[in-house]
Design a protein around this motif. Structure first.
Motif, PDB file in Angstrom:
ATOM      1  N   GLU A   7      57.839  56.337 -16.386  1.00  0.00           N
ATOM      2  CA  GLU A   7      57.905  54.925 -16.014  1.00  0.00           C
ATOM      3  C   GLU A   7      56.802  54.110 -16.686  1.00  0.00           C
ATOM      4  O   GLU A   7      56.920  52.889 -16.815  1.00  0.00           O
ATOM      5  CB  GLU A   7      57.821  54.784 -14.488  1.00  0.00           C
ATOM      6  N   ARG A   8      55.741  54.779 -17.114  1.00  0.00           N
ATOM      7  CA  ARG A   8      54.641  54.091 -17.785  1.00  0.00           C
ATOM      8  C   ARG A   8      54.782  54.120 -19.314  1.00  0.00           C
ATOM      9  O   ARG A   8      53.914  53.604 -20.022  1.00  0.00           O
ATOM     10  CB  ARG A   8      53.301  54.725 -17.387  1.00  0.00           C
ATOM     11  N   LYS A   9      55.870  54.699 -19.792  1.00  0.00           N
ATOM     12  CA  LYS A   9      56.041  54.802 -21.248  1.00  0.00           C
ATOM     13  C   LYS A   9      55.954  53.440 -21.948  1.00  0.00           C
ATOM     14  O   LYS A   9      55.258  53.323 -22.969  1.00  0.00           O
ATOM     15  CB  LYS A   9      57.369  55.487 -21.574  1.00  0.00           C
ATOM     16  N   PRO A  10      56.602  52.378 -21.457  1.00  0.00           N
ATOM     17  CA  PRO A  10      56.447  51.071 -22.125  1.00  0.00           C
ATOM     18  C   PRO A  10      54.989  50.613 -22.205  1.00  0.00           C
ATOM     19  O   PRO A  10      54.581  50.006 -23.201  1.00  0.00           O
ATOM     20  CB  PRO A  10      57.287  50.126 -21.261  1.00  0.00           C
ATOM     21  N   ALA A  11      54.202  50.925 -21.183  1.00  0.00           N
ATOM     22  CA  ALA A  11      52.784  50.552 -21.185  1.00  0.00           C
ATOM     23  C   ALA A  11      52.019  51.362 -22.222  1.00  0.00           C
ATOM     24  O   ALA A  11      51.134  50.825 -22.913  1.00  0.00           O
ATOM     25  CB  ALA A  11      52.182  50.766 -19.798  1.00  0.00           C
ATOM     26  N   TYR A  12      52.363  52.646 -22.363  1.00  0.00           N
ATOM     27  CA  TYR A  12      51.717  53.491 -23.373  1.00  0.00           C
ATOM     28  C   TYR A  12      52.036  52.956 -24.779  1.00  0.00           C
ATOM     29  O   TYR A  12      51.151  52.881 -25.642  1.00  0.00           O
ATOM     30  CB  TYR A  12      52.206  54.936 -23.272  1.00  0.00           C
ATOM     31  N   VAL A  13      53.299  52.608 -25.000  1.00  0.00           N
ATOM     32  CA  VAL A  13      53.717  52.102 -26.314  1.00  0.00           C
ATOM     33  C   VAL A  13      52.967  50.819 -26.643  1.00  0.00           C
ATOM     34  O   VAL A  13      52.435  50.651 -27.749  1.00  0.00           O
ATOM     35  CB  VAL A  13      55.245  51.855 -26.344  1.00  0.00           C
TER      36      VAL A  13
END
Length: 266
Positions: free
Chosen positions: A233-239
């Protein structure tokens, strides 16, 4: 006269650098003069000069026997200096990602047909990715590798991959260049790459591009997670975190048209 115990390969390297040194001290020089200065036979000197000419490091003045340095050595030196600057500039951004994630952060660049790690910030956890600066890893199974390939044309990427043997590190590893390039096309469109347990079971990585002042992808910054700590769920934030770092580094290198807009611009 005592026979030299110096290996022939080392002796040849010394001859090459002696020739380069001599040519750096004089704008152009002939074979006879060069062979006398370096105390080498004319035939040996000519053979070395022709090889170096073929490799593009020296040029021959028309049909004469005069030789001169080309700018290829300057280009090599400029690339080395660029990486020194790159590491210094990237360090601040990488430490910020490390502080936010507590995970391993890498800076990587292309080295022939593989990636090489130029800089690394270790994870604060005991369970972490095992790597080291100077280590090489495949292009086809790393997020950094896919990002670096995404900056090339299809023909250039295929040429880079031509000598590569696709080793199956896991059951998720790409099996051939055609399969890989389908994903690289997606990477080019989304401006980030992923390694989903393709290099090592239980390890995921995300990477974003870094551009030089001419708009060429010269490096990539990545963060690596053990799958047990990867929050999808945090993948967009990591990107976004990686792309922000990539943009900031690129701007300091002179490139101001990073393809992904910052939050303030969107």
């Amino acid at each position: 006269m005592e026979k030299s115990t110096q290996p022939e390969a080392v002796s040849s390297v010394l001859k090459v650098f002696n020739i380069l040194q001599a040519l750096s001290e004089q704008k152009e020089i002939g074979v006879s003069e060069l062979s006398q200065r370096l105390m080498m036979s004319k035939a040996t000197t000519y053979r070395f000069l022709q090889t170096m000419k073929m490799l593009g490091y020296i040029s021959q003045e028309g049909e004469t026997d005069k030789y001169a340095l080309t700018l290829k050595l300057f280009e090599l030196g400029a690339k080395a200096l660029e990486y020194v600057d790159l590491i210094d500039i990237a360090d601040k951004e990488m430490r910020e990602i490390s502080n936010l994630t507590n995970e391993t952060v890498h800076l990587g660049a292309l080295d022939e047909s593989a990636i090489i790690y130029l800089h690394k910030i270790d994870s604060s956890y005991n369970l972490r990715m095992h790597s080291r600066v100077g280590r090489r890893n495949p292009l086809y199974s790393t997020a950094i590798g896919k990002v670096l390939l995404s900056g090339k044309t299809h023909a250039e990427a295929m040429e880079t991959l031509q000598p590569v043997e696709f080793i199956q590190h896991t059951d998720k590893t790409h099996r051939n260049a055609q399969q890989l390039m389908a994903e690289v096309h997606t990477v080019a469109c989304q401006h980030y790459g992923e390694d989903n347990e393709e290099q090592e079971p239980g390890l995921r990585c995300i990477a974003a591009p870094i551009y030089d002042r001419f708009g060429h992808i010269i490096a990539s910054v990545s963060v690596s997670f053990p799958t047990i700590r990867f929050d999808i769920e945090r993948k967009p934030a990591y990107v976004k975190m990686l792309q922000d770092a990539g943009r900031n580094i690129s701007e300091k290198l002179g490139y101001h048209d990073y393809p992904v807009p910052s939050e303030s611009q969107s």
